[in-house]
Design a protein around this motif. Structure first.
Motif, PDB file in Angstrom:
ATOM      1  N   ARG A 296       5.788  -6.793  -0.959  1.00 29.47           N
ATOM      2  CA  ARG A 296       6.244  -7.385  -2.209  1.00 29.47           C
ATOM      3  C   ARG A 296       7.706  -7.026  -2.408  1.00 29.47           C
ATOM      4  O   ARG A 296       8.045  -5.879  -2.700  1.00 29.47           O
ATOM      5  N   ALA A 297       8.582  -8.006  -2.277  1.00 37.69           N
ATOM      6  CA  ALA A 297      10.014  -7.743  -2.406  1.00 37.69           C
ATOM      7  C   ALA A 297      10.401  -7.363  -3.827  1.00 37.69           C
ATOM      8  O   ALA A 297      11.435  -6.705  -4.034  1.00 37.69           O
ATOM      9  N   ASP A 298       9.584  -7.738  -4.813  1.00 34.55           N
ATOM     10  CA  ASP A 298       9.885  -7.400  -6.204  1.00 34.55           C
ATOM     11  C   ASP A 298       9.446  -5.987  -6.559  1.00 34.55           C
ATOM     12  O   ASP A 298       9.705  -5.520  -7.672  1.00 34.55           O
ATOM     13  N   ARG A 299       8.779  -5.306  -5.629  1.00 33.97           N
ATOM     14  CA  ARG A 299       8.283  -3.960  -5.904  1.00 33.97           C
ATOM     15  C   ARG A 299       8.807  -2.920  -4.916  1.00 33.97           C
ATOM     16  O   ARG A 299       8.236  -1.831  -4.791  1.00 33.97           O
TER      17      ARG A 299
ATOM     18  N   ILE B  58       5.592 -11.581   0.783  1.00 35.68           N
ATOM     19  CA  ILE B  58       4.604 -12.478   0.199  1.00 35.68           C
ATOM     20  C   ILE B  58       5.102 -12.987  -1.145  1.00 35.68           C
ATOM     21  O   ILE B  58       6.038 -12.436  -1.723  1.00 35.68           O
ATOM     22  N   CYS B  59       4.460 -14.054  -1.628  1.00 36.21           N
ATOM     23  CA  CYS B  59       4.839 -14.655  -2.904  1.00 36.21           C
ATOM     24  C   CYS B  59       3.572 -15.036  -3.675  1.00 36.21           C
ATOM     25  O   CYS B  59       2.458 -14.949  -3.138  1.00 36.21           O
ATOM     26  N   PRO B  60       3.703 -15.447  -4.937  1.00 37.37           N
ATOM     27  CA  PRO B  60       2.518 -15.725  -5.764  1.00 37.37           C
ATOM     28  C   PRO B  60       1.601 -16.818  -5.231  1.00 37.37           C
ATOM     29  O   PRO B  60       0.435 -16.884  -5.636  1.00 37.37           O
TER      30      PRO B  60
ATOM     31  N   LEU C  75      -1.996  -2.540  -4.237  1.00 34.22           N
ATOM     32  CA  LEU C  75      -2.604  -2.406  -2.911  1.00 34.22           C
ATOM     33  C   LEU C  75      -1.878  -3.202  -1.840  1.00 34.22           C
ATOM     34  O   LEU C  75      -1.773  -2.760  -0.690  1.00 34.22           O
ATOM     35  N   TYR C  76      -1.399  -4.375  -2.176  1.00 36.55           N
ATOM     36  CA  TYR C  76      -0.728  -5.225  -1.196  1.00 36.55           C
ATOM     37  C   TYR C  76       0.791  -5.224  -1.357  1.00 36.55           C
ATOM     38  O   TYR C  76       1.471  -6.124  -0.884  1.00 36.55           O
TER      39      TYR C  76
END
Length: 204
Positions: A72-75, A88-90, A124-125
């Motif tokens: 997750r690039a936002d995390r 990954i994306c939504p 988790l992901y």
């Protein structure tokens, strides 16, 4: 004189196998070993078994390729790794409908058949690795979405995956190569006292 101490996370290791064994007194937890590094991992609610069926919560035994890293690039920043990697994306999902042609394959959401959402509310992901279980060829009902991902607090059971904490995951990804395999073994072992203490596990 050789130094036989246990390596800390991040030190070089030339091994090519991640070894996973369940604990004797709690089959939903295990020990993951990479060379001289060891850490507690979470396993499926059904423990490790030689046969897996869709939805049984079993972590399948066997030796698997580490096919691709997702994150997750936002995390967090993109993990350092020599493996193929993608964000990954939504709209990312994973088909778990045994009768669909895309069973155990990534799909784009919305998707009308049974699937798992890769973009989760929990963590988790945030970082994960796709394992080669039931890939070539895909067998209907033999299990889907078997990943190596981040663990829940307290190493609570997974749905059939192997999971560890974020810090060791980042160090492992920086150390392994495309030749690295994950070997998941049904043979149970005792929990080393130092790992129990490090993972804050009081009763395993």
């Amino acid at each position: 004189m050789p130094n036989n101490r246990t390596r800390q996370y991040g030190e070089n290791d030339s091994t090519t196998t991640l070894k996973v064994h369940p604990l004797k007194d709690d089959g939903t937890k295990g020990v993951l070993t990479f060379g001289a590094m060891q850490m507690i991992c979470a396993l499926g609610r059904g423990g490790i078994q030689t046969k897996k069926v869709e939805g049984d919560g079993v972590t399948p035994s066997g030796e698997y390729l580490l096919k691709r890293v997702f994150y997750r690039a936002d995390r967090g920043r993109k993990p350092l790794t020599k493996l193929p990697i993608s964000a990954i994306c939504p709209t990312d999902g994973w088909c778990d409908s045994p009768n669909h042609a895309m069973y155990n394959r990534p799909v784009r959401l919305p998707f009308a058949y049974s699937h798992e959402k890769m973009w989760r509310e929990d963590n988790l992901y945030d970082i994960g690795v796709i394992l080669s279980h039931n890939f070539e060829p895909v067998q209907r009902g033999a299990g889907s979405a078997v990943f190596f991902h981040l663990a829940k607090p307290g190493f609570l059971p997974t749905a059939g995956c192997v999971a560890i904490e974020r810090h060791p995951m980042l160090h492992l990804l920086a150390s392994i190569t495309p030749e690295t395999r994950m070997r998941i073994d049904v043979e149970a072992i005792d929990c080393p006292r130092r790992l129990r203490k490090a993972a804050h596990l009081t009763a395993i």
